[in-house]
Scaffold this active site. Structure first.
Site, PDB file in Angstrom:
ATOM      1  N   GLY A 163     -12.858  -3.347 -27.024  1.00 46.41           N
ATOM      2  CA  GLY A 163     -13.992  -3.165 -27.911  1.00 46.41           C
ATOM      3  C   GLY A 163     -15.221  -2.529 -27.307  1.00 46.41           C
ATOM      4  O   GLY A 163     -16.243  -2.407 -27.985  1.00 46.41           O
ATOM      5  N   CYS A 210      -6.978   7.039 -20.200  1.00 48.13           N
ATOM      6  CA  CYS A 210      -7.472   6.754 -18.850  1.00 48.13           C
ATOM      7  C   CYS A 210      -6.368   7.074 -17.845  1.00 48.13           C
ATOM      8  O   CYS A 210      -5.976   6.242 -17.038  1.00 48.13           O
ATOM      9  CB  CYS A 210      -7.956   5.313 -18.723  1.00 48.13           C
ATOM     10  SG  CYS A 210      -6.755   4.061 -19.194  1.00 48.13           S
ATOM     11  N   CYS A 242      -6.612   1.790 -31.526  1.00 48.02           N
ATOM     12  CA  CYS A 242      -6.308   1.221 -30.204  1.00 48.02           C
ATOM     13  C   CYS A 242      -7.595   0.769 -29.536  1.00 48.02           C
ATOM     14  O   CYS A 242      -7.915   1.172 -28.419  1.00 48.02           O
ATOM     15  CB  CYS A 242      -5.577   2.227 -29.323  1.00 48.02           C
ATOM     16  SG  CYS A 242      -4.195   3.073 -30.127  1.00 48.02           S
TER      17      CYS A 242
END
Length: 473
Positions: free
Chosen positions: A290, A411, A286
């Site tokens: 990047g 997150c 996932c």
């Protein structure tokens, strides 16, 4: 399988105050300075309507014409942060909602104007221009009189109407009621601070590639061009004010990246205490866009990294980021479009020494950067995403070599997507043990369990980290 929203601008949310009033006049212009406010309000309301219908603010802003985008972006960010109050005020002004386009324009005007001191334009200007926006558009013209009446009443009775909505949690905290309740239950001592911080624009944080400059050297370069910073984390800097990335020295050459301080924890934590120069075989599941992939390659100079994302277009973003960092030139990174939960479709059978799983989540920890997230999510989303997270952990754990490490992160500030998911995994996998981990990194609280070299993280996003190690037997 990626969850991470695209950034609107080089890592920082725009401040609505940047969109100062121009002299409103009819007719479009090729420059943002001469665009009438009523036109910006029309487009902002259309974006708000789309978000309320379930579409991403990022995607909607990308479709706005370039000359309108900066002003509309600033306005819609402020609307998203004040939408709870605006909806409550609209209900006081009209029990029955008007058609969606008119309702979006009315709520946009209320969100921008209910706090006079924080309004991006004088309140009377906003009201007048919102009415003009209604008159100038086919979808809202039939309701222009209704919008005018509601806003004029709001001007006359503003203090009373605002006071009448103060007891509504959604209006008071500008988050859905279920979200407020969940944060209250999970963080009884810090819930108000969490919700208040979510209303503030996020700072712009940088990660310095120390192969090119030390943090102090790059900090000095920024100071020369008038950008003050403070050190955060092991190799980060937090700017006092956000700037476009082209103003950052060496950005195009990969000397620095935009990355939140909490996100910078991942790469050094994954193989903390192990020899950085080993030829580690690492999976970044996932991986889009990047940022963590590039950080892994910077931290472990001899590593081979496979970066996956289920979306081919987002894989292109990973490749572009790695190209800027020079990582792909070193032939140490492979980017592949694949579903991390389906290893049979992409795995070559060779075990990984380390796996970074930045799992899909509600993104409740980055709502400062993406204020639409709170209005896009539904009460059941967290539980559904927890199932996805558990499926990914189950699929990827067998790919890890004995003694290898898997770093699970999200997150999110919701415990069902962090601590609860990991504890359930540990109960069903006796060959896994938890190493010292930060757990939930909560904005406004001093974090613990960070890699030794990390300093304070500054005004970081909300994250969860759990470092798991597989038994050697």
């Amino acid at each position: 399988m990626s969850h991470k929203p695209q950034t609107h601008q080089a890592g920082a949310s725009p401040r609505p105050a940047a969109a100062r009033p121009q002299s409103p006049r009819t007719g479009d212009s090729s420059t943002a300075q001469s665009l009438p406010l009523w036109r910006q309000l029309q487009v902002a309301a259309a974006v708000v309507q789309a978000v309320r219908a379930g579409r991403s603010l990022t995607a909607e802003l990308a479709s706005v014409t370039p000359e309108l985008r900066p002003g509309v972006q600033a306005l819609t960010f402020q609307v998203m942060r004040q939408l709870g109050r605006a909806m409550a005020l609209r209900e006081k002004l009209a029990n029955k909602a008007p058609p969606p386009a008119a309702d979006a324009l009315l709520c946009t005007a209320l969100a921008l104007s209910w706090q006079g001191d924080d309004a991006p334009y004088p309140v009377h200007t906003l009201v007048n221009q919102a009415v003009e926006a209604a008159r100038q558009q086919r979808q809202t013209q039939p309701q222009s009189g209704f919008i005018n009446g509601c806003l004029r009443r709001f001007l006359r009775e503003r203090e009373t109407l605002v006071a009448e909505t103060d007891n509504d949690p959604q209006a008071r905290w500008n988050h859905p009621r279920w979200w407020v309740t969940r944060v209250q239950d999970e963080y009884p001592e810090d819930w108000q601070k969490l919700l208040d911080m979510a209303q503030q624009p996020a700072p712009m944080s940088l990660r310095v590639d120390t192969r090119h400059h030390s943090v102090a050297e790059y900090q000095a370069q920024l100071l020369v061009i008038g950008l003050a910073t403070q050190a955060v984390g092991a190799s980060g800097l937090q700017l006092e004010r956000a700037v476009p990335v082209h103003q950052l020295p060496g950005f195009a050459q990969g000397h620095v990246s935009v990355q939140d301080a909490a996100a910078q924890v991942a790469a050094p934590l994954l193989l903390q205490g192990r020899e950085a120069g080993q030829a580690w075989r690492i999976l970044d599941a996932c991986a889009a866009p990047g940022g963590k992939t590039g950080h892994l390659l910077a931290c472990y100079p001899n590593a081979q990294v496979l970066a996956l994302d289920v979306d081919a277009e987002r894989c292109q973003r990973i490749a572009e980021n790695l190209q800027r960092l020079g990582a792909q030139n070193e032939a140490r990174a492979e980017v592949r479009a694949a579903d991390a939960a389906q290893p049979a479709q992409w795995w070559d059978g060779v075990a990984f020494d380390a796996i970074l799983l930045d799992a899909p989540c509600t993104a409740s920890g980055i709502v400062r950067r993406h204020p639409d997230v709170r209005w896009l999510r539904r009460p059941g989303d967290s539980a559904q995403l927890a199932q996805t997270q558990a499926r990914l952990l189950k699929a990827l754990w067998p790919l890890l070599s004995p003694g290898g490490r898997l770093l699970y992160c999200t997150c999110s500030v919701f415990r069902s997507e962090g601590e609860d998911t990991v504890q359930a995994f540990l109960q069903h996998n006796t060959d896994a043990r938890m190493l010292p981990s930060p757990g939930h990194l909560i904005p406004g609280k001093i974090p613990t369990g960070l890699p030794v070299k990390h300093n304070a993280l500054g005004e970081h996003d909300g994250f969860y980290y759990a470092l798991l190690e597989k038994d050697r037997d």
